[in-house]
Design a protein around this motif. Sequence first.
Motif, PDB file in Angstrom:
ATOM      1  N   PRO A 346       0.793  -1.231   0.000  1.00 46.38           N
ATOM      2  CA  PRO A 346       0.000   0.000   0.000  1.00 46.38           C
ATOM      3  C   PRO A 346       0.825   1.281   0.000  1.00 46.38           C
ATOM      4  CG  PRO A 346      -0.004  -1.008   2.179  1.00 46.38           C
ATOM      5  CD  PRO A 346       0.647  -1.996   1.257  1.00 46.38           C
ATOM      6  N   ASP A 347       2.061   1.220   0.528  1.00 45.87           N
ATOM      7  CA  ASP A 347       2.873   2.435   0.596  1.00 45.87           C
ATOM      8  C   ASP A 347       4.354   2.063   0.552  1.00 45.87           C
ATOM      9  OD1 ASP A 347       3.649   1.690   3.326  1.00 45.87           O
ATOM     10  OD2 ASP A 347       1.645   2.370   3.891  1.00 45.87           O
ATOM     11  N   ARG A 348       5.193   3.071   0.440  1.00 41.96           N
ATOM     12  CA  ARG A 348       6.632   2.842   0.323  1.00 41.96           C
ATOM     13  C   ARG A 348       7.243   2.308   1.619  1.00 41.96           C
ATOM     14  NH1 ARG A 348       5.984   7.881  -2.616  1.00 41.96           N
ATOM     15  NH2 ARG A 348       6.523   7.589  -4.833  1.00 41.96           N
ATOM     16  N   GLU A 349       6.722   2.743   2.761  1.00 39.20           N
ATOM     17  CA  GLU A 349       7.275   2.272   4.032  1.00 39.20           C
ATOM     18  C   GLU A 349       7.061   0.775   4.201  1.00 39.20           C
ATOM     19  OE1 GLU A 349       9.234   3.995   6.023  1.00 39.20           O
ATOM     20  OE2 GLU A 349       9.027   5.536   4.473  1.00 39.20           O
ATOM     21  N   THR A 350       5.898   0.281   3.782  1.00 40.32           N
ATOM     22  CA  THR A 350       5.651  -1.158   3.838  1.00 40.32           C
ATOM     23  C   THR A 350       6.641  -1.903   2.947  1.00 40.32           C
ATOM     24  OG1 THR A 350       3.302  -0.808   4.276  1.00 40.32           O
ATOM     25  CG2 THR A 350       3.948  -2.972   3.436  1.00 40.32           C
ATOM     26  N   MET A 351       6.868  -1.387   1.751  1.00 41.12           N
ATOM     27  CA  MET A 351       7.824  -2.009   0.836  1.00 41.12           C
ATOM     28  C   MET A 351       9.229  -2.026   1.444  1.00 41.12           C
ATOM     29  SD  MET A 351       8.529  -3.462  -2.059  1.00 41.12           S
ATOM     30  CE  MET A 351       7.232  -3.126  -3.259  1.00 41.12           C
ATOM     31  N   LYS A 352       9.650  -0.903   2.024  1.00 38.79           N
ATOM     32  CA  LYS A 352      10.992  -0.840   2.613  1.00 38.79           C
ATOM     33  C   LYS A 352      11.142  -1.842   3.748  1.00 38.79           C
ATOM     34  CE  LYS A 352      11.963   3.999   1.457  1.00 38.79           C
ATOM     35  NZ  LYS A 352      12.237   5.357   2.000  1.00 38.79           N
ATOM     36  N   SER A 353      10.113  -1.966   4.569  1.00 38.75           N
ATOM     37  CA  SER A 353      10.164  -2.912   5.685  1.00 38.75           C
ATOM     38  C   SER A 353      10.252  -4.351   5.185  1.00 38.75           C
ATOM     39  CB  SER A 353       8.923  -2.737   6.570  1.00 38.75           C
ATOM     40  OG  SER A 353       8.900  -3.693   7.607  1.00 38.75           O
ATOM     41  N   GLU A 354       9.470  -4.673   4.148  1.00 36.09           N
ATOM     42  CA  GLU A 354       9.481  -6.037   3.614  1.00 36.09           C
ATOM     43  C   GLU A 354      10.808  -6.354   2.929  1.00 36.09           C
ATOM     44  OE1 GLU A 354       7.289  -8.454   4.038  1.00 36.09           O
ATOM     45  OE2 GLU A 354       6.151  -7.115   5.331  1.00 36.09           O
ATOM     46  N   VAL A 355      11.383  -5.381   2.217  1.00 35.92           N
ATOM     47  CA  VAL A 355      12.676  -5.598   1.564  1.00 35.92           C
ATOM     48  C   VAL A 355      13.772  -5.784   2.614  1.00 35.92           C
ATOM     49  CG1 VAL A 355      14.463  -4.512   0.138  1.00 35.92           C
ATOM     50  CG2 VAL A 355      12.071  -4.445  -0.585  1.00 35.92           C
ATOM     51  N   PHE A 356      13.726  -4.993   3.690  1.00 38.07           N
ATOM     52  CA  PHE A 356      14.684  -5.173   4.794  1.00 38.07           C
ATOM     53  C   PHE A 356      14.617  -6.593   5.339  1.00 38.07           C
ATOM     54  CE2 PHE A 356      15.171  -5.453   9.412  1.00 38.07           C
ATOM     55  CZ  PHE A 356      16.477  -5.038   9.581  1.00 38.07           C
ATOM     56  N   ASN A 357      13.406  -7.078   5.613  1.00 41.04           N
ATOM     57  CA  ASN A 357      13.255  -8.432   6.152  1.00 41.04           C
ATOM     58  C   ASN A 357      13.747  -9.479   5.158  1.00 41.04           C
ATOM     59  OD1 ASN A 357      12.142  -7.645   8.610  1.00 41.04           O
ATOM     60  ND2 ASN A 357      10.071  -7.583   7.789  1.00 41.04           N
TER      61      ASN A 357
END
Length: 386
Positions: A346-357
């Motif tokens: 839904p947003d860039r922060e969610t993407m960044k968190s998932e890529v980090f994991n």
Amino acid sequence: MTQSNGRKMSNNRYPDEFRENALLLAQRIGVAKAASELNLHESQLYAWRKKQQMALSCSEREQQQSVEIVRLKRQLADQAEELAIPPKGRDVLRQTPEVRYVFMQQYQAEFRVKSMARVLVVSRSGFYAWSRRCGQKTVSQQRRELCDTRVASAFTEQKGRNGARRLRLDLQDAGYHYNRKTIAASLRRQGLKAKAAKKFRVTTDSKHNRPVAPNLLQQDFTASAPNQKWVGDITYLWTEAGWVYLAVIIDLFSRAVVGWSMSVRMKSGLVCDALQMALSRRGSPEGVIVHSDRGSQYCSDDYQKLIKISKLTCSMSGKGNYYDNACAESFFHSLKVELIHGEHFPDRETMKSEVFNYIEVDYNQKRRHSTLGYVSPMVFERQVLS
């Protein structure tokens, strides 16, 4: 050491972005488990959290908002699970409750009974009563169901990314010995399929007049020790809020992602930040061959200055030859197949968190790499260097 943009390079091994995401992970799964997943000491996470808490001066309203965010995230997670059920159970929605119970029993390892009961419009008590009425099963049925449960659990643990070959090794590490054909049959029986490959676009912008470096790798992606050869590349990822760009640095010795950065703009700072993370985490080694394509970001003054002052050696692919940077392309292929395709961000922060994991927990620490004898990059480094 400073970049041309005036920012001072941190001497700390872990950049701020890594710390923030590590603390978010610890908040979600606990400090002990997060430390184990990220190969850190618990004391590091506690120290980072204490420093973070001291730096914050939250009002009561801000604290309430934080609690509300956690509640909403939990609600979104529940909704995401319920949205994942209909594609698998679409056909059984028109069937009798008993058929739906069979579906629920089959997917208990993947979804919660509570969520399945709500989506399939049956009661949990009815499901449990039906389960008790099923009666005694033969030994072969019990063995097959036990195998299915273990395979489904391993499949879910790896987030649906591993097929029979890798699952056999995962189960073997857990003390369960099944051959590949048995696991493949179990996957077919349960309707479980590893995430399939899809094409993705190339992001290179090589239409510029900047100087390029010679190709020092010549498609030789082998290294006998860490910090001999690094490769870098950029890709872009779609969210409902717009594109976000990811740059990575991969050590060819172990295929570990040693540096990465994400931004809403594909500028030189993106690749500089990824390279700085790699330098910081690897102890600022000198003489490393750093290979990339001929994109304008890698030919920029900022990036070339960072290469020079860090005493690294720049290498670039031949014009239009994506095979010259195949290892970086392979990583992006894995990331998009295993994390991005078929998912909603839904947003860039969610993407960044998932890529980090994906990078720090799944890929570096757990994902079995065929080139490394089916062990993860970090396990390979520990085995070879111990």
